[in-house]
Design a protein around this motif. Structure first.
Motif, PDB file in Angstrom:
ATOM      1  N   ARG A 204     -15.626  16.701  -4.856  1.00  0.00           N
ATOM      2  CA  ARG A 204     -15.951  15.521  -5.671  1.00  0.00           C
ATOM      3  C   ARG A 204     -14.738  15.044  -6.462  1.00  0.00           C
ATOM      4  O   ARG A 204     -14.428  13.852  -6.492  1.00  0.00           O
ATOM      5  N   VAL A 205     -14.080  15.980  -7.115  1.00  0.00           N
ATOM      6  CA  VAL A 205     -13.057  15.623  -8.096  1.00  0.00           C
ATOM      7  C   VAL A 205     -11.753  15.168  -7.456  1.00  0.00           C
ATOM      8  O   VAL A 205     -11.170  14.154  -7.857  1.00  0.00           O
ATOM      9  N   LEU A 206     -11.267  15.921  -6.461  1.00  0.00           N
ATOM     10  CA  LEU A 206      -9.944  15.616  -5.903  1.00  0.00           C
ATOM     11  C   LEU A 206      -9.849  14.210  -5.311  1.00  0.00           C
ATOM     12  O   LEU A 206      -8.914  13.471  -5.639  1.00  0.00           O
ATOM     13  N   PRO A 207     -10.777  13.791  -4.438  1.00  0.00           N
ATOM     14  CA  PRO A 207     -10.624  12.448  -3.876  1.00  0.00           C
ATOM     15  C   PRO A 207     -10.742  11.333  -4.914  1.00  0.00           C
ATOM     16  O   PRO A 207     -10.060  10.307  -4.801  1.00  0.00           O
ATOM     17  N   GLU A 208     -11.578  11.540  -5.938  1.00  0.00           N
ATOM     18  CA  GLU A 208     -11.698  10.523  -6.988  1.00  0.00           C
ATOM     19  C   GLU A 208     -10.382  10.369  -7.749  1.00  0.00           C
ATOM     20  O   GLU A 208      -9.921   9.247  -7.995  1.00  0.00           O
ATOM     21  N   VAL A 209      -9.782  11.496  -8.121  1.00  0.00           N
ATOM     22  CA  VAL A 209      -8.505  11.435  -8.831  1.00  0.00           C
ATOM     23  C   VAL A 209      -7.411  10.899  -7.917  1.00  0.00           C
ATOM     24  O   VAL A 209      -6.593  10.074  -8.325  1.00  0.00           O
ATOM     25  N   ALA A 210      -7.394  11.353  -6.667  1.00  0.00           N
ATOM     26  CA  ALA A 210      -6.376  10.890  -5.722  1.00  0.00           C
ATOM     27  C   ALA A 210      -6.443   9.377  -5.537  1.00  0.00           C
ATOM     28  O   ALA A 210      -5.404   8.700  -5.480  1.00  0.00           O
ATOM     29  N   ALA A 211      -7.643   8.831  -5.466  1.00  0.00           N
ATOM     30  CA  ALA A 211      -7.797   7.388  -5.280  1.00  0.00           C
ATOM     31  C   ALA A 211      -7.174   6.619  -6.440  1.00  0.00           C
ATOM     32  O   ALA A 211      -6.560   5.557  -6.240  1.00  0.00           O
ATOM     33  N   GLN A 212      -7.306   7.156  -7.642  1.00  0.00           N
ATOM     34  CA  GLN A 212      -6.731   6.494  -8.821  1.00  0.00           C
ATOM     35  C   GLN A 212      -5.219   6.718  -8.897  1.00  0.00           C
ATOM     36  O   GLN A 212      -4.456   5.794  -9.208  1.00  0.00           O
ATOM     37  N   PHE A 213      -4.789   7.922  -8.587  1.00  0.00           N
ATOM     38  CA  PHE A 213      -3.370   8.276  -8.601  1.00  0.00           C
ATOM     39  C   PHE A 213      -2.583   7.449  -7.591  1.00  0.00           C
ATOM     40  O   PHE A 213      -1.497   6.931  -7.887  1.00  0.00           O
ATOM     41  N   LEU A 214      -3.130   7.283  -6.399  1.00  0.00           N
ATOM     42  CA  LEU A 214      -2.405   6.619  -5.313  1.00  0.00           C
ATOM     43  C   LEU A 214      -2.367   5.101  -5.463  1.00  0.00           C
ATOM     44  O   LEU A 214      -1.628   4.435  -4.745  1.00  0.00           O
ATOM     45  N   THR A 215      -3.149   4.575  -6.382  1.00  0.00           N
ATOM     46  CA  THR A 215      -3.096   3.132  -6.661  1.00  0.00           C
ATOM     47  C   THR A 215      -2.480   2.850  -8.029  1.00  0.00           C
ATOM     48  O   THR A 215      -2.581   1.741  -8.549  1.00  0.00           O
ATOM     49  N   GLY A 216      -1.838   3.855  -8.620  1.00  0.00           N
ATOM     50  CA  GLY A 216      -1.105   3.652  -9.864  1.00  0.00           C
ATOM     51  C   GLY A 216      -1.947   3.600 -11.112  1.00  0.00           C
ATOM     52  O   GLY A 216      -1.438   3.292 -12.200  1.00  0.00           O
TER      53      GLY A 216
ATOM     54  N   MET B 165       0.839  -1.190   0.000  1.00  0.00           N
ATOM     55  CA  MET B 165       0.000   0.000   0.000  1.00  0.00           C
ATOM     56  C   MET B 165       0.882   1.250   0.000  1.00  0.00           C
ATOM     57  O   MET B 165       1.797   1.368   0.805  1.00  0.00           O
ATOM     58  N   ALA B 166       0.592   2.159  -0.915  1.00  0.00           N
ATOM     59  CA  ALA B 166       1.396   3.378  -1.034  1.00  0.00           C
ATOM     60  C   ALA B 166       1.188   4.293   0.168  1.00  0.00           C
ATOM     61  O   ALA B 166       0.116   4.332   0.764  1.00  0.00           O
ATOM     62  N   LYS B 167       2.229   5.029   0.491  1.00  0.00           N
ATOM     63  CA  LYS B 167       2.145   6.054   1.537  1.00  0.00           C
ATOM     64  C   LYS B 167       2.129   7.432   0.883  1.00  0.00           C
ATOM     65  O   LYS B 167       2.905   7.685  -0.033  1.00  0.00           O
ATOM     66  N   PHE B 168       1.258   8.303   1.389  1.00  0.00           N
ATOM     67  CA  PHE B 168       1.207   9.644   0.816  1.00  0.00           C
ATOM     68  C   PHE B 168       1.046  10.693   1.895  1.00  0.00           C
ATOM     69  O   PHE B 168       0.721  10.390   3.052  1.00  0.00           O
TER      70      PHE B 168
ATOM     71  N   GLU C 262     -12.653   5.794   5.277  1.00  0.00           N
ATOM     72  CA  GLU C 262     -13.764   4.978   4.775  1.00  0.00           C
ATOM     73  C   GLU C 262     -13.279   3.834   3.875  1.00  0.00           C
ATOM     74  O   GLU C 262     -14.081   3.029   3.412  1.00  0.00           O
ATOM     75  N   GLY C 263     -11.981   3.802   3.594  1.00  0.00           N
ATOM     76  CA  GLY C 263     -11.430   2.751   2.736  1.00  0.00           C
ATOM     77  C   GLY C 263     -11.640   3.000   1.252  1.00  0.00           C
ATOM     78  O   GLY C 263     -11.430   2.102   0.428  1.00  0.00           O
ATOM     79  N   LYS C 264     -12.041   4.224   0.893  1.00  0.00           N
ATOM     80  CA  LYS C 264     -12.269   4.541  -0.518  1.00  0.00           C
ATOM     81  C   LYS C 264     -10.995   4.997  -1.229  1.00  0.00           C
ATOM     82  O   LYS C 264     -10.965   5.094  -2.449  1.00  0.00           O
ATOM     83  N   ILE C 265      -9.958   5.292  -0.454  1.00  0.00           N
ATOM     84  CA  ILE C 265      -8.622   5.517  -0.988  1.00  0.00           C
ATOM     85  C   ILE C 265      -7.728   4.438  -0.410  1.00  0.00           C
ATOM     86  O   ILE C 265      -7.515   4.373   0.807  1.00  0.00           O
ATOM     87  N   ASP C 266      -7.235   3.577  -1.277  1.00  0.00           N
ATOM     88  CA  ASP C 266      -6.453   2.417  -0.842  1.00  0.00           C
ATOM     89  C   ASP C 266      -4.976   2.807  -0.732  1.00  0.00           C
ATOM     90  O   ASP C 266      -4.130   2.379  -1.510  1.00  0.00           O
ATOM     91  N   ALA C 267      -4.707   3.675   0.253  1.00  0.00           N
ATOM     92  CA  ALA C 267      -3.342   4.138   0.495  1.00  0.00           C
ATOM     93  C   ALA C 267      -3.257   4.569   1.952  1.00  0.00           C
ATOM     94  O   ALA C 267      -4.272   4.851   2.592  1.00  0.00           O
ATOM     95  N   GLU C 268      -2.036   4.630   2.452  1.00  0.00           N
ATOM     96  CA  GLU C 268      -1.825   5.035   3.845  1.00  0.00           C
ATOM     97  C   GLU C 268      -1.478   6.521   3.898  1.00  0.00           C
ATOM     98  O   GLU C 268      -0.527   6.964   3.253  1.00  0.00           O
ATOM     99  N   LEU C 269      -2.244   7.280   4.655  1.00  0.00           N
ATOM    100  CA  LEU C 269      -1.963   8.700   4.841  1.00  0.00           C
ATOM    101  C   LEU C 269      -0.918   8.831   5.944  1.00  0.00           C
ATOM    102  O   LEU C 269      -1.220   8.683   7.127  1.00  0.00           O
ATOM    103  N   ALA C 270       0.315   9.130   5.549  1.00  0.00           N
ATOM    104  CA  ALA C 270       1.425   9.179   6.501  1.00  0.00           C
ATOM    105  C   ALA C 270       1.401  10.448   7.334  1.00  0.00           C
ATOM    106  O   ALA C 270       1.744  10.422   8.525  1.00  0.00           O
ATOM    107  N   CYS C 271       1.023  11.567   6.719  1.00  0.00           N
ATOM    108  CA  CYS C 271       1.038  12.829   7.450  1.00  0.00           C
ATOM    109  C   CYS C 271       0.393  13.933   6.635  1.00  0.00           C
ATOM    110  O   CYS C 271       0.165  13.790   5.430  1.00  0.00           O
TER     111      CYS C 271
END
Length: 202
Positions: free
Chosen positions: A176-188, A1-4, A24-33
């Motif tokens: 709406r837009v930022l979390p959707e894009v972030a979820a895709q970006f953070l999972t490659g 799992m990516a760290k961001f 909520e588990g909708k972004i499959d990445a670890e928020l480090a800080c």
């Protein structure tokens, strides 16, 4: 799992949405800080309430921009941070940061770039009398809001809109837009390869 890490400078409503998506588990990445360049900003309180580690810096206490960014990069690397999401970070990223995180950093901007770059995009669009504006998520580069565009969403400017009501519509689109894009970006699923955006959207 990516760290961001999330970077933010102000009230942090977009950071709050990202934190919620992670929890909520909708972004499959670890928020480090969360990184903030303004001591006392509201976003710090939001992150601490969500039990997200916060790194707060006062850039004016550093010898120069390079020294500030070198410290930030060192602290991020110590935490294993691989990706950055700029969510209302009001500072231009310089060469020291870009050398470490070019192609690994996305930014949210409250206009339809390349129109209305810079700090006052919502006001500039409103005062220009445009019929529509919007939001953009893009990879950063050495310019001011000039990196490769990932996604945009249009926001109509109605005749009865004030600057405040337009800003609220922009913020709703951002949330709406930022979390959707972030979820895709953070999972490659969205990545920058040789200056070109590649996607694997299902």
């Amino acid at each position: 799992m990516a760290k961001f890490a999330i970077f933010a400078s102000g009230s942090g409503s977009n950071a709050q949405v990202l934190i919620h998506w992670v929890k909520e588990g909708k972004i499959d990445a670890e928020l480090a800080c969360l990184v903030c360049d303004r001591p006392g900003a509201k976003v710090i309180e939001r992150a601490e309430a969500a039990e997200v580690p916060v790194l707060v810096y006062s850039p004016k206490e550093f010898e120069n921009k390079a020294a500030y960014e070198a410290q930030v990069v060192a602290d991020l690397r110590a935490r294993g941070v691989e990706y950055i999401v700029l969510a209302g970070y009001l500072r231009i990223c310089g060469p020291t940061f870009l050398e470490a995180y070019a192609g690994k950093t996305i930014n949210l901007h409250p206009s339809l770039l390349p129109l209305f770059p810079g700090l006052h995009a919502i006001r500039d669009a409103f005062e220009a009398g445009v019929k529509y504006t919007g939001v953009t998520v893009h990879f950063i580069d050495e310019g001011v809001d000039t990196g490769p565009i990932i996604r945009q969403e249009t926001v109509m400017v109605d005749q009865e809109d004030t600057l405040e009501t337009l800003a609220e519509k922009i913020h709703q689109a951002e949330h709406r837009v930022l979390p959707e894009v972030a979820a895709q970006f953070l999972t490659g699923k969205i990545r920058l390869v040789n200056g070109q955006i590649e996607t694997e959207i299902e």
